[in-house]
Design a protein around this motif. Structure first.
Motif, PDB file in Angstrom:
ATOM      1  N   ASP A  89       0.830  -1.210   0.000  1.00  0.00           N
ATOM      2  CA  ASP A  89       0.000   0.000   0.000  1.00  0.00           C
ATOM      3  C   ASP A  89       0.867   1.264   0.000  1.00  0.00           C
ATOM      4  O   ASP A  89       0.363   2.374  -0.010  1.00  0.00           O
ATOM      5  CB  ASP A  89      -0.948   0.021   1.212  1.00  0.00           C
ATOM      6  N   SER A  93       1.510   5.516  -8.276  1.00  0.00           N
ATOM      7  CA  SER A  93       0.464   4.539  -7.975  1.00  0.00           C
ATOM      8  C   SER A  93       1.066   3.313  -7.283  1.00  0.00           C
ATOM      9  O   SER A  93       2.186   2.901  -7.601  1.00  0.00           O
ATOM     10  CB  SER A  93      -0.225   4.100  -9.268  1.00  0.00           C
ATOM     11  N   ASN A 130      -3.654   2.913  -4.601  1.00  0.00           N
ATOM     12  CA  ASN A 130      -3.455   4.264  -4.058  1.00  0.00           C
ATOM     13  C   ASN A 130      -2.642   5.118  -5.013  1.00  0.00           C
ATOM     14  O   ASN A 130      -1.778   4.605  -5.727  1.00  0.00           O
ATOM     15  CB  ASN A 130      -2.648   4.215  -2.751  1.00  0.00           C
ATOM     16  N   ASN A 190       0.056   7.705  -3.889  1.00  0.00           N
ATOM     17  CA  ASN A 190       0.758   8.202  -2.710  1.00  0.00           C
ATOM     18  C   ASN A 190       1.706   9.320  -3.104  1.00  0.00           C
ATOM     19  O   ASN A 190       2.051   9.474  -4.285  1.00  0.00           O
ATOM     20  CB  ASN A 190       1.602   7.084  -2.098  1.00  0.00           C
ATOM     21  N   LEU A 250      -1.310   9.436   1.534  1.00  0.00           N
ATOM     22  CA  LEU A 250      -2.220   9.122   0.427  1.00  0.00           C
ATOM     23  C   LEU A 250      -2.658  10.429  -0.225  1.00  0.00           C
ATOM     24  O   LEU A 250      -3.163  11.324   0.458  1.00  0.00           O
ATOM     25  CB  LEU A 250      -3.433   8.370   1.004  1.00  0.00           C
ATOM     26  N   ALA A 294      -7.214   8.567  -3.043  1.00  0.00           N
ATOM     27  CA  ALA A 294      -7.699   7.249  -2.609  1.00  0.00           C
ATOM     28  C   ALA A 294      -8.131   6.448  -3.834  1.00  0.00           C
ATOM     29  O   ALA A 294      -8.407   7.034  -4.899  1.00  0.00           O
ATOM     30  CB  ALA A 294      -8.864   7.435  -1.643  1.00  0.00           C
ATOM     31  N   THR A 318      -5.901  14.608   1.147  1.00  0.00           N
ATOM     32  CA  THR A 318      -6.253  13.441   0.334  1.00  0.00           C
ATOM     33  C   THR A 318      -7.547  13.686  -0.437  1.00  0.00           C
ATOM     34  O   THR A 318      -8.526  14.196   0.117  1.00  0.00           O
ATOM     35  CB  THR A 318      -6.454  12.207   1.250  1.00  0.00           C
ATOM     36  N   HIS A 345     -10.731  12.074  -2.216  1.00  0.00           N
ATOM     37  CA  HIS A 345     -11.554  10.864  -2.248  1.00  0.00           C
ATOM     38  C   HIS A 345     -12.559  11.040  -3.370  1.00  0.00           C
ATOM     39  O   HIS A 345     -13.459  11.865  -3.248  1.00  0.00           O
ATOM     40  CB  HIS A 345     -12.284  10.657  -0.916  1.00  0.00           C
TER      41      HIS A 345
END
Ligand code: FUB
Length: 338
Positions: A234, A255, A261, A263, A279, A282, A333, A335
């Motif tokens: 992750d 990625s 993810n 990051n 992150l 997401a 982050t 989402h």
């Protein structure tokens, strides 16, 4: 088949939208958006996904793309123009199959399009094509960039005018086959307890068509200075390098592939090391996650893709949303799925 409506307006999100933003274009499938501001206009260099019927597998054979279309807009939220075919695989003398995620740069009064494609022996390398206009059409060089390999080039211009190419991707991107810049078709992915495979960087020569130095690995480390292992999937690098600079720091984002993810990690040099910070984006709907980051008129934007239009992992659509920083330079982050 692609949807037939040709709406090309960005629709801004509302609180009850399922998605943060809507697809930039809906008449073709687009993915892996590398955005740049050239002459005050936003140009997006995406992959052009097509349904070729190639069976799906872990090497991504179903991502069997044949050409590139470049998109542009005056500003985020403005009308999006599709400039048509900018480069077709049939016009790349050394290409075999699979035109994957491209990037672009401007130097020497010329626009350079960088693209990964498998050669006729089914080995990925990175090619370059040139144009006098940002939207092309582009003319490909006869050979790939010498010493290049794997996928997902990102070309970054530093403040002193130097250009660097970041690249690489494991699994179908074949980075696991390259150790010390030598090819071994039998080389395997790392085992969970082994150190993860690292992304690569090389400074570009003044001609923008060759590397000025041997390709180097770049380190992504945790807050104690340790490299990640393959089992840290992750956090470890998989594909989709992007570099941008914010307040004098180098932000390397990427990625994590099988954990989906995007990051980011921060460093003090274009060569790293880059310390993992968190992150950035997401997981989106669809297997792949691939992005770019630009600044325009004092705001920062994240370009990304998901599969809203098709529901199929290899038929993606590019989107954009604002990116926000905290006072300490960390990134809030995004989402995209509720
Ligand atoms: O679009 C084909 C491949 O999928 C890209 O090169 C990867 O980054 C992933 O998005």
């Amino acid at each position: 088949t692609p949807p037939t409506n040709d709406s090309s307006q960005v629709k801004t999100s509302t609180a009850d939208n399922k998605y943060v933003n809507q697809p930039l274009v809906t008449h073709i499938y687009t993915a892996d958006p590398s955005a740049h501001v050239f002459n005050g206009r936003i140009y997006v260099y995406p992959s052009h996904d097509t349904a070729t019927g190639t069976p799906e597998n872990d090497n991504g054979d179903h991502f069997n793309m044949m050409d590139y279309h470049i998109l542009s807009m005056d500003s985020v939220g403005g009308k999006v123009t599709d400039h048509g075919v900018a480069l077709h695989i049939k016009d790349i003398p050394w290409a075999g199959r699979q035109l994957w995620a491209p990037d672009a740069a401007f130097a020497n009064g010329t626009y350079y399009l960088y693209f990964p494609v498998k050669d006729k022996k089914d080995v990925f390398h990175i090619g370059v094509a040139t144009s006098k206009t940002p939207e092309g059409p582009f003319k490909a060089e006869k050979e790939p960039i010498k010493g290049s390999y794997s996928i997902d080039p990102c070309v970054f211009k530093d403040d002193n005018g130097s250009y660097y190419m970041y690249f690489g991707g494991i699994w179908g991107g074949q980075l696991q086959r390259w150790n010390n810049n030598k090819y071994d078709s039998a080389a395997q992915l790392r085992k969970p307890a082994e150190l993860a495979i690292l992304p690569r960087v090389a400074k570009l020569s003044a001609d923008m068509k060759s590397f000025a130095e041997p390709v180097k690995e770049i380190k992504i480390i945790d807050s104690t200075g340790k490299l990640y292992k393959e089992k840290d999937n992750d956090k470890r690098f998989f594909e989709a390098s992007w570099m941008h600079k914010y307040n004098g720091k180098y932000y390397f984002s990427y990625s994590t592939g099988d954990t989906h993810n995007i990051n980011y990690a921060i460093g003090d040099s274009p060569y790293g090391p880059f310390t993992y910070k968190g992150l950035l984006l997401a997981p989106v709907e669809g297997w792949t996650n691939h992005h770019s980051i630009i600044e325009k008129d004092g705001k920062w934007y994240l370009f990304y893709h998901d599969i809203q239009l098709s529901g199929k992992t290899h038929l993606r659509n590019v989107k954009v949303t604002e990116l926000k920083y905290n006072a300490d330079g960390s990134i809030q982050t995004v989402h995209s799925q509720k």
